[in-house]
Scaffold this active site. Structure first.
Site, PDB file in Angstrom:
ATOM      1  N   GLU A 121       0.796  -1.225   0.000  1.00  0.00           N
ATOM      2  CA  GLU A 121       0.000   0.000   0.000  1.00  0.00           C
ATOM      3  C   GLU A 121       0.833   1.282   0.000  1.00  0.00           C
ATOM      4  OE1 GLU A 121      -3.161   0.320  -0.364  1.00  0.00           O
ATOM      5  OE2 GLU A 121      -3.890  -1.733  -0.070  1.00  0.00           O
ATOM      6  N   SER A 134     -43.946 -30.636  42.106  1.00  0.00           N
ATOM      7  CA  SER A 134     -43.305 -31.164  43.311  1.00  0.00           C
ATOM      8  C   SER A 134     -41.875 -30.689  43.506  1.00  0.00           C
ATOM      9  CB  SER A 134     -43.327 -32.692  43.285  1.00  0.00           C
ATOM     10  OG  SER A 134     -44.654 -33.167  43.378  1.00  0.00           O
TER      11      SER A 134
END
Length: 676
Positions: A85, A356
């Site tokens: 770049e 229960s």
């Protein structure tokens, strides 16, 4: 003479113009130096980490970005990026004049735009402050911002900003997010081959992404490697080897990328925003790090247990929540069978009757009051109960109308889930006292002080049940459930740290006696016995079944877990569907603790064990054929010998027998494991 005068005058004029231009340029540069750069709104992806510090998911508003210092980016990626770049990045002042001239010649030769010459600084200025429209005004602003960036920041700072800003495709901005996306690792861990591949993507993510076109991506990678070799950054042999390397990519859209434990993720967002007051914008764009309590192995075990526990073609749903009772840390959470099709988290659903599985809260209340002990007896037979000063009646029944039609004690009642015993117990204890105990255990759901409360007729959430049972496992101390350990801002500063509240609900002795009783659920004749062979460690728990809901809530010393199965619309359960909670619980518990040696529940002070006669509830004689070693809170054990066999008590060594009872329980677990 006139000619010399005109020449002198021209030179003075030209010098004056140069001076004016110089002063103007100096003034303009000074203006740029003192002028602040525009405020750039660069969002950063926030991260959610599991208990091991591994990234398990991210939060972001469109852009997945995780900023890291330059030192945390692989030198290979830095060099590869500069090579392709901006080779003269550290030499120019923001504009590469040589590069611009070269690009102009190439473009002129081809009569088209073949090469660009933007430096990293120019690209950064464009990405931070401008759009990508091709206008002279935009180009002029880009030049101004480029100069300002070079004036205000060092080269390393500009490079760091660039590598944290650039787009790498598929929603990933910056090297760290891209590294996680493509390779499932940190940017600091990238190899030469991986770095060269990644550095080639920003030029055209749609064209050079390995997910989109592997050939293009590979060609550009090799171009970058050769460029690095030409510049002397790497050896030619290294370039060739890296170019031939087969890279391993994380499958696009995989769980590694989309995140695990989605129901837990939603819960974390809720806690962070609604409970802790974290601003949503900070969560989505602020780059914060949320450290959670989730155990990835436990979560995987939970998801696998739920998936295997219900047939794939069934519409039945499930929820699982698991908490470390010692710390309150949430270790696993499954809110449903398929998050993609339904995001409703059933862990927090307060529309499910626990049945229960609620009974241990009643029995703990009775033990603490001293109203009942493990050998307190009631007759298991159809009974009509009168309450509200005789104005109302209640006639419960046992499952499948099964009764012993004789006296049973608390251990038998818990193991077989006898409803008649439970209602007798709540009539003795008082429903209001049971509600008070439930509140102390962290259950906030609506409950009314009526006899049916004993049978779990008022809805609670799996989250509440797991927290309550965690108190039993933790010696009577409730630790506030915790999902977030701490939150750090983008700079690593701690902005929140958890300090879970701890509350002593009951003393350790009462909690231990209840635990001892609940271990019988997994013994022969207990409602959880069918899965006892799966769990190769001491475990206590309670099943619960209603017409529409089935539960197993239980615990080991390390984990308290609630499992619920049922239908979202309250459809009745078939018998086979009602038996799916227990196998899910058993499978999860054993897998989640597979690396943890089995542990017995710690024996606290204040517990004694004596041999009792189950028929009479009194001390067993030495020749009593059915004697049972039972644990009691010291001072509540029976003192009268049953006398049925005309001999003395079988034992009076309470503390010693308490330890013996523990050893007996341990050997029972060991033999169960050995036989399987």
């Amino acid at each position: 003479m006139p000619l010399l005068r005109r020449l002198r005058r021209g030179l003075i004029y030209a010098g004056g113009m140069l001076l004016v231009l110089f002063m103007a340029a100096f003034g303009f540069l000074y203006y740029l130096r003192v002028q602040a750069l525009p405020a750039s709104s660069v969002s950063q992806t926030s991260q959610m980490l599991d208990a091991r510090g591994q990234i398990m998911d991210t939060f972001h508003a469109g852009e997945n970005r995780q900023s890291v210092p330059l030192k945390n980016i692989s030198p290979y990626l830095v060099e590869a990026t500069l090579a392709i770049e901006d080779q003269r990045f550290y030499d120019h002042l923001g504009f590469d004049l040589k590069g611009m001239a070269r690009a102009a010649l190439v473009n002129l030769e081809h009569f088209s735009r073949q090469q660009g010459a933007s430096t990293l600084t120019q690209q950064l200025a464009r990405n931070l402050y401008l759009t990508h429209e091709r206008t002279w005004s935009r180009k002029l602003k880009e030049a101004m911002y480029t100069v300002q960036l070079e004036m205000h920041y060092s080269k390393d700072e500009i490079l760091s900003m660039y590598l944290n800003q650039i787009y790498y495709g598929h929603g990933a901005y910056g090297a760290e997010a891209a590294s996680e996306l493509y390779y499932g690792k940190h940017a600091s861990e990238l190899t030469l081959a991986e770095s060269a591949m990644l550095a080639g993507i920003p030029k055209g993510p749609k064209y050079y992404s390995p997910y989109m076109d592997m050939k293009n991506a590979k060609d550009r990678q090799r171009t970058i490697l050769q460029t690095m070799a030409n510049q002397g950054i790497i050896q030619q042999s290294d370039a060739k080897a890296a170019g031939a390397e087969m890279l391993q990519f994380v499958p696009l859209g995989s769980s590694r990328q989309t995140g695990i434990a989605p129901y837990f993720r939603d819960y974390i967002r809720y806690v962070a925003v609604d409970k802790l007051g974290i601003d949503e914008r900070l969560l989505n764009e602020g780059g914060i790090r949320i450290y959670t309590t989730l155990d990835p192995d436990a979560q995987r075990a939970a998801e696998e247990a739920v998936a295997a526990g219900i047939p794939e073609d069934s519409e039945q749903q499930a929820a699982l929540i698991s908490i470390d009772p010692r710390t309150g840390y949430i270790k696993a959470m499954v809110g449903g069978r398929n998050y993609k099709t339904n995001q409703y988290n059933r862990v927090f659903a307060t529309t499910r009757q626990p049945g229960s599985s609620f009974k241990p809260i009643l029995y703990l209340t009775a033990l603490q009051q001293g109203t009942l002990t493990p050998v307190s007896q009631f007759k298991s037979a159809p009974t009509v109960f009168t309450y509200d000063d005789g104005r109302l009646t209640y006639a419960p029944s046992n499952y499948n109308n099964q009764y012993t039609n004789g006296l049973i004690d608390m251990r038998q009642a818990i193991a077989t889930s006898d409803n008649i015993y439970a209602v007798n117990a709540i009539m003795k204890v008082g429903p209001a006292n049971v509600i008070d105990m439930a509140r102390k255990l962290g259950i906030d759901s609506l409950m009314k002080p009526v006899p049916s409360l004993a049978l779990g007729t008022f809805p609670v959430s799996p989250f509440e049940m797991a927290s309550a049972f965690g108190t039993f496992a933790n010696g009577g101390v409730r630790v506030e459930p915790t999902a977030i350990l701490r939150i750090e801002d983008s700079k690593g500063e701690v902005i929140y740290e958890a300090k879970p509240a701890q509350t002593a609900v009951v003393d350790a002795a009462h909690a231990y006696v209840l635990t001892s009783l609940m271990e019988s659920v997994f013994d022969a004749g207990g409602t959880g016995n069918r899965v006892s062979a799966t769990i190769k460690r001491p475990v206590a728990g309670k099943t619960g079944t209603t017409a529409t809901d089935a539960w197993l809530v239980g615990y080991t010393p390390e984990l308290a877990t609630a499992v619920w199965v049922g239908y979202d619309k309250g459809r009745k359960l078939a018998p086979v569907e009602a038996h799916r909670a227990a196998p899910i619980f058993a499978s999860y518990t054993e897998k989640a603790l597979s690396a943890v040696p089995p542990k017995i529940f710690p024996l606290p002070d204040g517990v004694v064990s004596v041999y009792v006669d189950p028929e009479s509830g009194k001390l067993a004689g030495k020749s009593c054929p059915n004697r049972r070693l039972e644990s009691f809170v010291s001072g509540t054990q029976p003192v009268e010998v049953c006398g049925a066999h005309g001999d003395t008590a079988a034992s009076a060594n309470g503390d010693g027998d308490a330890k013996a009872a523990q050893t007996k329980g341990w050997w029972k677990q060991f033999k169960r494991w050995w036989s399987n």
